[in-house]
Scaffold this motif. Structure first.
Motif, PDB file in Angstrom:
ATOM      1  N   PHE A  67     -10.429  -5.230  -9.734  1.00  0.00           N
ATOM      2  CA  PHE A  67     -10.257  -4.817  -8.346  1.00  0.00           C
ATOM      3  C   PHE A  67      -8.795  -4.514  -8.044  1.00  0.00           C
ATOM      4  CE2 PHE A  67      -9.461  -6.019  -3.855  1.00  0.00           C
ATOM      5  CZ  PHE A  67     -10.215  -5.024  -3.255  1.00  0.00           C
ATOM      6  N   ARG A  68      -7.886  -5.347  -8.538  1.00  0.00           N
ATOM      7  CA  ARG A  68      -6.459  -5.123  -8.296  1.00  0.00           C
ATOM      8  C   ARG A  68      -5.962  -3.855  -8.989  1.00  0.00           C
ATOM      9  NH1 ARG A  68      -3.942  -9.114  -5.752  1.00  0.00           N
ATOM     10  NH2 ARG A  68      -4.847 -11.204  -5.692  1.00  0.00           N
ATOM     11  N   ASN A  69      -6.531  -3.563 -10.160  1.00  0.00           N
ATOM     12  CA  ASN A  69      -6.089  -2.375 -10.891  1.00  0.00           C
ATOM     13  C   ASN A  69      -6.740  -1.095 -10.383  1.00  0.00           C
ATOM     14  OD1 ASN A  69      -4.504  -3.972 -12.528  1.00  0.00           O
ATOM     15  ND2 ASN A  69      -6.032  -4.143 -14.156  1.00  0.00           N
ATOM     16  N   MET A  70      -7.717  -1.228  -9.530  1.00  0.00           N
ATOM     17  CA  MET A  70      -8.436  -0.064  -9.026  1.00  0.00           C
ATOM     18  C   MET A  70      -7.574   0.686  -8.025  1.00  0.00           C
ATOM     19  SD  MET A  70     -12.295   0.043  -7.436  1.00  0.00           S
ATOM     20  CE  MET A  70     -11.837  -0.889  -5.954  1.00  0.00           C
ATOM     21  N   SER A 105      -9.978   9.116  -0.495  1.00  0.00           N
ATOM     22  CA  SER A 105      -8.833   8.401  -1.054  1.00  0.00           C
ATOM     23  C   SER A 105      -9.058   6.900  -1.157  1.00  0.00           C
ATOM     24  CB  SER A 105      -7.591   8.660  -0.193  1.00  0.00           C
ATOM     25  OG  SER A 105      -7.843   8.259   1.159  1.00  0.00           O
ATOM     26  N   ASP A 106     -10.190   6.423  -0.634  1.00  0.00           N
ATOM     27  CA  ASP A 106     -10.508   4.992  -0.662  1.00  0.00           C
ATOM     28  C   ASP A 106     -11.394   4.666  -1.857  1.00  0.00           C
ATOM     29  OD1 ASP A 106      -9.127   4.674   1.771  1.00  0.00           O
ATOM     30  OD2 ASP A 106     -10.922   5.286   2.890  1.00  0.00           O
ATOM     31  N   GLU A 111      -6.409   4.061  -1.626  1.00  0.00           N
ATOM     32  CA  GLU A 111      -5.597   3.892  -0.421  1.00  0.00           C
ATOM     33  C   GLU A 111      -6.052   2.655   0.346  1.00  0.00           C
ATOM     34  OE1 GLU A 111      -5.065   6.500   3.573  1.00  0.00           O
ATOM     35  OE2 GLU A 111      -4.783   7.570   1.681  1.00  0.00           O
ATOM     36  N   ARG A 112      -7.366   2.503   0.453  1.00  0.00           N
ATOM     37  CA  ARG A 112      -7.974   1.290   0.989  1.00  0.00           C
ATOM     38  C   ARG A 112      -9.108   0.925   0.045  1.00  0.00           C
ATOM     39  NH1 ARG A 112      -9.740   3.153   6.872  1.00  0.00           N
ATOM     40  NH2 ARG A 112     -10.696   4.753   5.546  1.00  0.00           N
ATOM     41  N   LYS A 113      -9.326  -0.315  -0.175  1.00  0.00           N
ATOM     42  CA  LYS A 113     -10.377  -0.691  -1.118  1.00  0.00           C
ATOM     43  C   LYS A 113     -11.003  -2.027  -0.743  1.00  0.00           C
ATOM     44  CE  LYS A 113      -6.937  -2.362  -4.435  1.00  0.00           C
ATOM     45  NZ  LYS A 113      -6.403  -2.217  -5.798  1.00  0.00           N
ATOM     46  N   ILE A 114     -12.291  -2.122  -1.050  1.00  0.00           N
ATOM     47  CA  ILE A 114     -13.049  -3.341  -0.770  1.00  0.00           C
ATOM     48  C   ILE A 114     -14.031  -3.577  -1.915  1.00  0.00           C
ATOM     49  CG2 ILE A 114     -12.903  -3.209   1.746  1.00  0.00           C
ATOM     50  CD1 ILE A 114     -15.714  -1.962   1.728  1.00  0.00           C
ATOM     51  N   GLU A 124      -7.265 -15.240  -1.740  1.00  0.00           N
ATOM     52  CA  GLU A 124      -6.646 -14.004  -1.249  1.00  0.00           C
ATOM     53  C   GLU A 124      -7.585 -12.806  -1.356  1.00  0.00           C
ATOM     54  OE1 GLU A 124      -5.239 -14.762  -5.520  1.00  0.00           O
ATOM     55  OE2 GLU A 124      -5.586 -15.909  -3.671  1.00  0.00           O
ATOM     56  N   LEU A 125      -8.666 -12.936  -2.129  1.00  0.00           N
ATOM     57  CA  LEU A 125      -9.595 -11.836  -2.288  1.00  0.00           C
ATOM     58  C   LEU A 125     -10.731 -11.888  -1.269  1.00  0.00           C
ATOM     59  CD1 LEU A 125      -9.335  -9.623  -4.466  1.00  0.00           C
ATOM     60  CD2 LEU A 125     -11.195 -10.737  -5.703  1.00  0.00           C
ATOM     61  N   LYS A 126     -10.945 -13.013  -0.668  1.00  0.00           N
ATOM     62  CA  LYS A 126     -12.103 -13.221   0.203  1.00  0.00           C
ATOM     63  C   LYS A 126     -12.193 -12.261   1.394  1.00  0.00           C
ATOM     64  CE  LYS A 126     -12.887 -18.064  -1.000  1.00  0.00           C
ATOM     65  NZ  LYS A 126     -12.950 -19.468  -0.514  1.00  0.00           N
ATOM     66  N   PRO A 127     -11.095 -11.903   2.043  1.00  0.00           N
ATOM     67  CA  PRO A 127     -11.219 -10.971   3.188  1.00  0.00           C
ATOM     68  C   PRO A 127     -11.734  -9.592   2.821  1.00  0.00           C
ATOM     69  CG  PRO A 127      -9.102 -12.110   3.229  1.00  0.00           C
ATOM     70  CD  PRO A 127      -9.707 -12.389   1.900  1.00  0.00           C
ATOM     71  N   PHE A 128     -11.734  -9.252   1.516  1.00  0.00           N
ATOM     72  CA  PHE A 128     -12.085  -7.908   1.096  1.00  0.00           C
ATOM     73  C   PHE A 128     -13.497  -7.817   0.506  1.00  0.00           C
ATOM     74  CE2 PHE A 128      -7.543  -8.506   0.905  1.00  0.00           C
ATOM     75  CZ  PHE A 128      -7.060  -7.408   1.595  1.00  0.00           C
TER      76      PHE A 128
END
Length: 450
Positions: free
Chosen positions: A299-302, A250-251, A305-308, A328-332
């Motif tokens: 990435f936002r449209n992907m 689901s990721d 359940e969890r995504k990186i 805001e994207l850097k932690p991922f």
């Protein structure tokens, strides 16, 4: 239709390849005859290069040599600093960036800067002379991407050949990927066959050795890549640890590459059940504002359940210095470290590159204790205080990172490439091909079994 286009291109490019080959023949012959002079230095110089365009693993193998010797000897690395925005001789320091010294030299400095000297210069003769002026006690200099730079005669010349792209099956530019005719491999003292499959058999190694037909003085080595644990591209912003093995169906993982041949990187993810989406850019790509915006939007449209986002170690160097990358994207964003692993060759060719370098360069035995460089090579993961699950929280929590209810069009293990990744072709079911085990050298295996 495709075959016809390929045939037309071959007709057009073949004469150009002949012309290019003639120019390279004249150039090499002028060096061979001493018309164009070569300089040899007192300090041992080791050249690492190839005769194909990109993708053989020069930087990882340069790091392999450094990591095994820098704790014992005083070493410097000299590169031309490809795609840097500066000129002349520059020593890497804490203020350096990929723009000032190039992405690969910066990567080497970032890993080994406490133990080796790193410099860039287009003129290798000048670069070596400047290094020796600054550090006259150097015991070894490694030249990165130096096989075509014949103005300097290295003590030992190491040539890399990718297992899946043997030089004897290739053509000269622009028809193929060869910078020089395949027989110029005989200039090398050592040949390393890189990116070998994990399941390589002794018979496969013998096929390569027979086809290469090296001179008696040349030694051959075999290596493969080993992938480490994910590390954050932006450590100061990282607030959770990501582990590929813990991700579920689901990721989702957004694979971002900007290297010459990304297929090995992509294939590594084939074994995992999560969804994959790929975005590929050219080698040494300088990510623009629009590139970053497109990456962020995809990435936002992907769905997931969890995504990186996972990128290569080489691309991480450029991303971490990119002024357009959203906070805001850097932690991922994570990168997948790679290291070179020696493969034991068949009987009679089980050579050890590091030990051979020590003996042939007559490097002095160090009186000091061997320095443990693992702390230099490995990233500091002290930030991993939160788990992946705790960062994202329960499924019913409000989605603030772009997850939505849009239908997700990427199936399990789907590695469809929206950016025309070279050599990562999809089959009829949309799945990426499995790694090719045999290079198809055209040799009858039965002839070797006796």
């Amino acid at each position: 239709m495709k075959d016809k286009i390929d045939q037309i291109l071959r007709w057009v490019l073949t004469p150009l390849s002949w012309l290019y080959g003639a120019v390279m023949w004249v150039r090499n012959k002028m060096f061979d005859l001493g018309i164009l002079p070569q300089v040899e230095f007192d300090v041992p110089v080791v050249g690492v290069g190839n005769i194909t365009v990109g993708g053989t693993g020069k930087t990882p193998h340069t790091e392999y040599i450094i990591s095994n010797l820098c704790g014992q000897y005083k070493i410097a690395v000299l590169s031309r600093g490809y795609k840097r925005k500066t000129k002349g001789f520059i020593m890497a320091n804490s203020k350096s960036s990929p723009e000032t010294i190039g992405d690969e030299p910066w990567q080497i400095y970032n890993k080994f800067g406490r133990l080796v000297k790193v410099a860039v210069c287009e003129n290798r003769r000048k670069g070596i002379s400047e290094l020796l002026k600054l550090y006259p006690d150097l015991e070894m200099i490694v030249l990165d991407d130096s096989f075509q730079h014949r103005w300097v005669r290295p003590k030992i010349s190491i040539l890399l050949m990718e297992y899946g792209r043997p030089v004897f099956k290739d053509h000269l530019l622009p028809l193929g990927r060869l910078r020089e005719p395949a027989h110029e491999i005989n200039r090398a003292d050592k040949v390393i066959v890189t990116k070998c499959p994990d399941s390589l058999q002794p018979l496969d190694l013998r096929l390569v050795i027979k086809e290469l037909d090296l001179m008696k003085f040349q030694k051959i080595y075999f290596t493969r890549y080993s992938y480490g644990q994910l590390a954050p591209v932006f450590p100061d912003e990282a607030s959770f640890a990501a582990n590929l093995g813990s991700l579920r169906k689901s990721d989702s993982v957004f694979l971002l590459t900007g290297i010459a041949h990304p297929r090995y990187f992509v294939r590594h993810f084939k074994q995992y059940p999560f969804h994959k989406k790929i975005e590929h850019f050219p080698d040494h790509h300088d990510f623009s504002r629009s590139d970053i915006a497109r990456i962020e939007q995809k990435f936002r449209n992907m769905k997931g359940e969890r995504k990186i986002i996972v990128t290569t170690e080489k691309d991480a160097v450029r991303l971490v210095h990119n002024p357009y990358f959203p906070q805001e994207l850097k932690p991922f964003v994570f990168y997948l470290p790679i290291s070179v692993v020696r493969i034991q060759g068949p009987q009679g060719s089980d050579n050890n590159l590091i030990e051979d370098l020590k003996q042939e360069l007559r490097l002095p035995e160090s009186e000091s204790e061997l320095v443990n460089v693992s702390g230099v090579i490995s990233e500091d993961n002290s930030f991993n205080e939160k788990s992946f699950d705790s960062m994202y929280g329960a499924k019913e929590e409000e989605d603030i990172h772009g997850r939505n209810d849009l239908s997700f069009d990427m199936r399990n293990d789907d590695l469809r490439n929206e950016s025309d990744i070279p050599d990562v072709d999809d089959d009829e079911n949309g799945d990426a091909p499995s790694p090719t085990i045999s290079p198809g050298f055209g040799i009858n295996r039965d002839s070797l079994e006796d």
